[in-house]
Design a protein around this motif. Structure first.
Motif, PDB file in Angstrom:
ATOM      1  N   ALA A 144       0.792  -0.890   0.270  1.00 23.01           N
ATOM      2  CA  ALA A 144      -0.339   0.361  -0.132  1.00 23.01           C
ATOM      3  C   ALA A 144       0.668   1.147   0.165  1.00 23.01           C
ATOM      4  CB  ALA A 144      -1.242   0.284   1.110  1.00 23.01           C
ATOM      5  N   SER A 145       2.084   1.254   0.482  1.00 23.61           N
ATOM      6  CA  SER A 145       3.367   2.243   0.677  1.00 23.61           C
ATOM      7  C   SER A 145       3.856   2.674  -1.294  1.00 23.61           C
ATOM      8  CB  SER A 145       4.056   2.441   1.730  1.00 23.61           C
ATOM      9  OG  SER A 145       5.323   1.145   1.911  1.00 23.61           O
ATOM     10  N   GLY A 146       3.358   1.579  -1.725  1.00 20.28           N
ATOM     11  CA  GLY A 146       4.483   1.860  -2.614  1.00 20.28           C
ATOM     12  C   GLY A 146       5.824   0.713  -2.930  1.00 20.28           C
ATOM     13  N   GLN A 147       5.844   0.188  -2.144  1.00 16.43           N
ATOM     14  CA  GLN A 147       7.111  -0.320  -1.579  1.00 16.43           C
ATOM     15  C   GLN A 147       7.087  -1.954  -2.755  1.00 16.43           C
ATOM     16  OE1 GLN A 147       7.903  -1.072   2.414  1.00 16.43           O
ATOM     17  NE2 GLN A 147       9.942   0.073   2.065  1.00 16.43           N
ATOM     18  N   HIS A 148       8.064  -2.708  -3.041  1.00 11.61           N
ATOM     19  CA  HIS A 148       8.253  -4.135  -3.691  1.00 11.61           C
ATOM     20  C   HIS A 148       8.958  -4.722  -3.149  1.00 11.61           C
ATOM     21  CE1 HIS A 148       7.211  -0.494  -7.128  1.00 11.61           C
ATOM     22  NE2 HIS A 148       6.731  -1.658  -7.957  1.00 11.61           N
ATOM     23  N   ILE A 149       7.960  -5.632  -2.427  1.00 12.86           N
ATOM     24  CA  ILE A 149       8.505  -7.129  -2.055  1.00 12.86           C
ATOM     25  C   ILE A 149       8.223  -8.073  -2.729  1.00 12.86           C
ATOM     26  CG2 ILE A 149       8.495  -8.479  -0.113  1.00 12.86           C
ATOM     27  CD1 ILE A 149       6.308  -6.085   1.142  1.00 12.86           C
ATOM     28  N   VAL A 150       9.402  -8.821  -3.204  1.00 15.46           N
ATOM     29  CA  VAL A 150       9.658 -10.409  -3.421  1.00 15.46           C
ATOM     30  C   VAL A 150       9.010 -11.138  -3.040  1.00 15.46           C
ATOM     31  CG1 VAL A 150      11.771 -11.956  -4.253  1.00 15.46           C
ATOM     32  CG2 VAL A 150      11.705  -8.893  -4.717  1.00 15.46           C
ATOM     33  N   VAL A 151       8.350 -11.866  -3.863  1.00 15.11           N
ATOM     34  CA  VAL A 151       7.951 -13.147  -3.100  1.00 15.11           C
ATOM     35  C   VAL A 151       8.359 -13.914  -3.524  1.00 15.11           C
ATOM     36  CG1 VAL A 151       5.339 -14.097  -3.924  1.00 15.11           C
ATOM     37  CG2 VAL A 151       5.719 -11.931  -3.454  1.00 15.11           C
ATOM     38  N   LYS A 152       8.685 -13.915  -5.018  1.00 17.54           N
ATOM     39  CA  LYS A 152       8.892 -15.770  -5.611  1.00 17.54           C
ATOM     40  C   LYS A 152      10.397 -15.143  -6.585  1.00 17.54           C
ATOM     41  CE  LYS A 152       5.795 -18.532  -5.823  1.00 17.54           C
ATOM     42  NZ  LYS A 152       4.623 -19.767  -6.505  1.00 17.54           N
ATOM     43  N   ARG A 153      11.667 -16.067  -6.775  1.00 17.92           N
ATOM     44  CA  ARG A 153      12.125 -15.084  -7.331  1.00 17.92           C
ATOM     45  C   ARG A 153      12.920 -16.726  -8.331  1.00 17.92           C
ATOM     46  NH1 ARG A 153      16.266 -13.948  -4.136  1.00 17.92           N
ATOM     47  NH2 ARG A 153      15.401 -11.479  -4.034  1.00 17.92           N
ATOM     48  N   TRP A 154      13.643 -16.602  -9.715  1.00 18.37           N
ATOM     49  CA  TRP A 154      13.675 -18.085  -9.954  1.00 18.37           C
ATOM     50  C   TRP A 154      15.176 -17.843 -10.677  1.00 18.37           C
ATOM     51  CZ3 TRP A 154      15.680 -19.822 -14.653  1.00 18.37           C
ATOM     52  CH2 TRP A 154      15.620 -20.922 -14.980  1.00 18.37           C
ATOM     53  N   THR A 155      16.278 -18.774 -10.825  1.00 19.51           N
ATOM     54  CA  THR A 155      17.223 -19.035 -11.107  1.00 19.51           C
ATOM     55  C   THR A 155      17.432 -19.955 -12.225  1.00 19.51           C
ATOM     56  OG1 THR A 155      19.248 -18.922  -9.288  1.00 19.51           O
ATOM     57  CG2 THR A 155      18.376 -17.073  -9.914  1.00 19.51           C
ATOM     58  N   LYS A 156      18.678 -20.078 -12.866  1.00 20.22           N
ATOM     59  CA  LYS A 156      19.344 -20.728 -13.146  1.00 20.22           C
ATOM     60  C   LYS A 156      19.739 -21.974 -12.942  1.00 20.22           C
ATOM     61  CE  LYS A 156      20.857 -23.252 -17.429  1.00 20.22           C
ATOM     62  NZ  LYS A 156      21.555 -23.015 -18.624  1.00 20.22           N
ATOM     63  N   HIS A 157      19.894 -21.791 -11.583  1.00 16.53           N
ATOM     64  CA  HIS A 157      21.136 -22.400 -10.642  1.00 16.53           C
ATOM     65  C   HIS A 157      20.219 -23.042  -9.133  1.00 16.53           C
ATOM     66  CE1 HIS A 157      24.466 -22.532 -13.354  1.00 16.53           C
ATOM     67  NE2 HIS A 157      24.749 -20.612 -13.853  1.00 16.53           N
ATOM     68  N   ARG A 158      19.625 -21.813  -8.890  1.00 19.29           N
ATOM     69  CA  ARG A 158      18.910 -22.233  -8.310  1.00 19.29           C
ATOM     70  C   ARG A 158      17.397 -22.680  -7.909  1.00 19.29           C
ATOM     71  NH1 ARG A 158      20.767 -18.771  -2.507  1.00 19.29           N
ATOM     72  NH2 ARG A 158      19.061 -20.452  -1.687  1.00 19.29           N
ATOM     73  N   GLY A 159      16.940 -22.780  -9.164  1.00 16.51           N
ATOM     74  CA  GLY A 159      15.260 -22.843  -8.973  1.00 16.51           C
ATOM     75  C   GLY A 159      14.484 -21.751  -8.240  1.00 16.51           C
ATOM     76  N   GLU A 160      12.722 -22.231  -8.434  1.00 13.94           N
ATOM     77  CA  GLU A 160      12.292 -21.700  -7.923  1.00 13.94           C
ATOM     78  C   GLU A 160      12.049 -21.015  -6.142  1.00 13.94           C
ATOM     79  OE1 GLU A 160       7.961 -21.095  -7.130  1.00 13.94           O
ATOM     80  OE2 GLU A 160       8.460 -21.681  -9.173  1.00 13.94           O
ATOM     81  N   GLU A 161      12.956 -20.582  -6.064  1.00 16.79           N
ATOM     82  CA  GLU A 161      12.343 -19.956  -3.896  1.00 16.79           C
ATOM     83  C   GLU A 161      11.294 -19.060  -3.930  1.00 16.79           C
ATOM     84  OE1 GLU A 161      16.423 -19.180  -2.723  1.00 16.79           O
ATOM     85  OE2 GLU A 161      16.319 -17.842  -4.537  1.00 16.79           O
ATOM     86  N   THR A 162      10.270 -19.870  -2.830  1.00 19.01           N
ATOM     87  CA  THR A 162       9.593 -19.135  -2.898  1.00 19.01           C
ATOM     88  C   THR A 162       9.870 -18.150  -1.506  1.00 19.01           C
ATOM     89  OG1 THR A 162       7.664 -20.168  -3.366  1.00 19.01           O
ATOM     90  CG2 THR A 162       6.805 -18.571  -1.699  1.00 19.01           C
ATOM     91  N   LEU A 163       9.844 -16.592  -1.342  1.00 16.43           N
ATOM     92  CA  LEU A 163      10.193 -15.535  -0.257  1.00 16.43           C
ATOM     93  C   LEU A 163       9.002 -15.301   0.597  1.00 16.43           C
ATOM     94  CD1 LEU A 163      12.949 -13.563  -2.264  1.00 16.43           C
ATOM     95  CD2 LEU A 163      13.729 -15.596  -1.515  1.00 16.43           C
ATOM     96  N   LEU A 164       8.102 -15.449  -0.101  1.00 21.22           N
ATOM     97  CA  LEU A 164       6.589 -14.493   0.586  1.00 21.22           C
ATOM     98  C   LEU A 164       5.451 -15.199   0.550  1.00 21.22           C
ATOM     99  CD1 LEU A 164       5.938 -12.240   3.091  1.00 21.22           C
ATOM    100  CD2 LEU A 164       5.297 -11.173   1.252  1.00 21.22           C
ATOM    101  N   ALA A 165       4.548 -15.902   1.354  1.00 27.86           N
ATOM    102  CA  ALA A 165       3.221 -16.441   0.654  1.00 27.86           C
ATOM    103  C   ALA A 165       2.321 -15.665   0.645  1.00 27.86           C
ATOM    104  CB  ALA A 165       2.832 -17.630   1.416  1.00 27.86           C
ATOM    105  N   LEU A 166       2.060 -15.572  -0.502  1.00 25.66           N
ATOM    106  CA  LEU A 166       0.651 -14.584  -0.569  1.00 25.66           C
ATOM    107  C   LEU A 166      -0.901 -15.406  -0.524  1.00 25.66           C
ATOM    108  CD1 LEU A 166       1.248 -13.609  -4.762  1.00 25.66           C
ATOM    109  CD2 LEU A 166       1.197 -12.564  -2.692  1.00 25.66           C
TER     110      LEU A 166
END
Length: 59
Positions: A37-59
Motif C-alpha cells: 500500500a505504501s508503494g514498496q515492492h517485495i519479492v514474493v518468488k525468485r527463480w534462477t537457473k542455478h537455484r530454481g524457484e524460491e518462495t520468499l513470501l506466501a501470498l
C-alpha cells in the motif's frame, strides 16, 4: 522485462510463462513482486537457473 497485473493469478501465470521463455538463459533472474500500500515492492518468488524457484513470501 517488467509487467504489472492487478490479479495474483494472472501474475503467477505470467511468472510461469517467463520461466518457460527465459529460464534457460544464463544469468537470468525472474522475480514476482508484490506492491504494498505504501508503494514498496517485495519479492514474493525468485527463480534462477542455478537455484530454481524460491518462495520468499506466501501470498
Amino acid at each position: 522485462m517488467k509487467g504489472a497485473w492487478a490479479y495474483g493469478a494472472v501474475a503467477e501465470r505470467k511468472f510461469r510463462g517467463f520461466l518457460g521463455t527465459y529460464g534457460g538463459q544464463e544469468g537470468v533472474r525472474i522475480e514476482l513482486l508484490e506492491e504494498t500500500a505504501s508503494g514498496q515492492h517485495i519479492v514474493v518468488k525468485r527463480w534462477t537457473k542455478h537455484r530454481g524457484e524460491e518462495t520468499l513470501l506466501a501470498l
